[in-house]
Motif scaffolding. Structure first.
Motif, PDB file in Angstrom:
ATOM      1  N   SER A 182       0.837  -1.200   0.000  1.00 27.54           N
ATOM      2  CA  SER A 182       0.000   0.000   0.000  1.00 27.54           C
ATOM      3  C   SER A 182       0.874   1.254   0.000  1.00 27.54           C
ATOM      4  CB  SER A 182      -0.936   0.013   1.219  1.00 27.54           C
ATOM      5  OG  SER A 182      -0.191  -0.004   2.432  1.00 27.54           O
ATOM      6  N   GLY A 304      -7.677  -5.615  -0.956  1.00 24.06           N
ATOM      7  CA  GLY A 304      -7.079  -4.803   0.094  1.00 24.06           C
ATOM      8  C   GLY A 304      -6.399  -3.558  -0.447  1.00 24.06           C
ATOM      9  N   ALA A 308      -7.323   0.279   0.118  1.00 20.64           N
ATOM     10  CA  ALA A 308      -6.312   1.219   0.607  1.00 20.64           C
ATOM     11  C   ALA A 308      -6.222   2.437  -0.303  1.00 20.64           C
ATOM     12  CB  ALA A 308      -4.951   0.520   0.700  1.00 20.64           C
ATOM     13  N   THR A 317      -4.409   2.115   6.897  1.00 19.99           N
ATOM     14  CA  THR A 317      -4.188   0.816   6.250  1.00 19.99           C
ATOM     15  C   THR A 317      -3.254  -0.053   7.081  1.00 19.99           C
ATOM     16  OG1 THR A 317      -4.489   1.801   4.055  1.00 19.99           O
ATOM     17  CG2 THR A 317      -3.375  -0.328   4.156  1.00 19.99           C
ATOM     18  N   THR A 320      -4.915  -1.127  10.392  1.00 22.33           N
ATOM     19  CA  THR A 320      -5.950  -2.139  10.161  1.00 22.33           C
ATOM     20  C   THR A 320      -5.338  -3.497   9.886  1.00 22.33           C
ATOM     21  OG1 THR A 320      -7.462  -0.460   9.271  1.00 22.33           O
ATOM     22  CG2 THR A 320      -7.924  -2.767   8.728  1.00 22.33           C
ATOM     23  N   CYS A 321      -4.357  -3.542   8.972  1.00 17.02           N
ATOM     24  CA  CYS A 321      -3.712  -4.810   8.626  1.00 17.02           C
ATOM     25  C   CYS A 321      -2.973  -5.389   9.828  1.00 17.02           C
ATOM     26  CB  CYS A 321      -2.743  -4.606   7.467  1.00 17.02           C
ATOM     27  SG  CYS A 321      -3.519  -4.230   5.882  1.00 17.02           S
TER      28      CYS A 321
END
Length: 349
Positions: A182, A304, A308, A317, A320-321
């Motif tokens: 990301s 994902g 993002a 991001t 969260t991950c």
């Protein structure tokens, strides 16, 4: 029959290639956005000769499909050829190389973008693809074992769907990749807003590369000392959460890339331990199982990264991950302890 093993340089090149081409076009995202007059989140994909953005999108989607197939097949080749600690160490080397490939990709992409725009980037990709095709055609061996049990793809898929370990591996690999990559889809626009150049973005990859190499080296040392793989992954996920906090605190300055090094360290620690144990129960159908595993985590990576890009917030991001992975590791640890306790109780009864 002795299976001929793939050479390490060729294996590493095939594994590096998807990340290399993904990060080569990252510095060109702003050029793509301006050329096609599209939004930042839509400028993530394209091809060299496309006259409009739709064809641009379809073209690079096809390229990404080919790169993903190469990655999945290479993992299967490695699992055919190696097992146990040898496989873990090889995946550690692979993780280091994959961690370095974004730096190489960003440096090449930055230079090409600054001199010829996005078209130079995709011309370079064509050259790289051609060279890798010639090398593979000349030296890639057949590693598929003979006289193995052949199950249908449907039966393998049914077994994997009911396998909680596969779900754990899939989610962890997918989320770890989303966290790392990301950066390459969001950071160019963050640097643009902060007034930093494309070349500066390319140079930030050195910090991430150092983190990836450090993570893989630490992982190989820990494997040598027989440290539990789940504990290594737990440490890695804590580092990822810390990285998310660091990026959040520094996101309004150009120095937000520094905490990203911890994500690279976590990536180098996590991926070898996940890949090396992912398909230990599927030795008789590594090709089918590997393809299904790859499909699963690539879907997570795709959705994902799209999510993002849509929110455009790197810190959120990462947090969260990292948080999701940390919860998954804790659940796995709890379930493992519970199973061990039950087995011990059965043994004493």
């Amino acid at each position: 029959m002795n299976i001929k093993k793939i050479s390490t340089p060729l294996a590493i090149a095939l594994l590096m290639f998807p990340q290399l081409i993904e990060t080569m076009y990252s510095p060109a995202l702003t050029s793509i956005k301006n050329h096609f007059s599209v939004s930042a989140e839509n400028a993530a994909i394209g091809t060299y000769l496309a006259p409009n953005f739709d064809l641009f999108l379809y073209g690079f989607g096809t390229c990404a499909f080919g790169a993903a197939v190469g990655s999945v097949c290479t993992q299967t080749i490695l699992r055919d050829s190696f097992e146990g600690i040898e496989l873990s160490q090889l995946f550690s080397i692979a993780a280091t190389s994959v961690g370095i490939s974004p730096v190489i990709g960003m440096m090449i992409g930055s230079w090409l973008t600054s001199h010829g725009g996005y078209t130079w980037v995709f011309a370079a990709m064509i050259v790289l693809i051609t060279l890798l095709f010639i090398w593979s055609s000349a030296q890639l061996p057949e590693t598929k074992p003979e006289n193995i049990k052949r199950d249908s793809l449907l039966s393998v898929a049914n077994k994997m769907i009911r396998d909680s370990h596969i779900w754990y591996i899939t989610l962890m690999i997918g989320l770890a990749n989303v966290a790392l990559f990301s950066y390459y889809s969001i950071a160019p626009f963050m640097f643009e807003q902060l007034g930093a150049s494309v070349k500066f973005f390319g140079y930030t990859g050195f910090v991430l590369a150092i983190g990836s190499v450090l993570g893989s080296m630490i992982n190989m040392k820990l494997i040598h000392y027989k440290l539990n793989g789940d504990l290594i992954v737990l440490i890695a996920m804590i580092l990822m959460v810390i990285s998310g906090i660091g990026v959040y605190l520094l996101q309004h300055t150009i120095w937000f890339f520094i905490p990203m090094a911890l994500v690279s360290v976590a990536f180098g620690l996590t991926l070898p331990n996940l890949f090396s144990t992912a398909l230990t129960n599927y030795r008789n159908h590594l090709g089918s199982a590997g393809a299904l595993l790859g499909l699963s985590y690539y879907l997570i990576i795709g959705f994902g990264l799209d999510f993002a890009a849509s929110i455009g917030n790197l810190a959120i991001t990462l947090l969260t991950c990292g948080s999701c992975c940390l919860v998954l590791v804790c659940i796995k640890h709890f379930m493992t302890k519970l199973a061990q306790s039950r087995n011990a109780k059965i043994a004493t009864d």
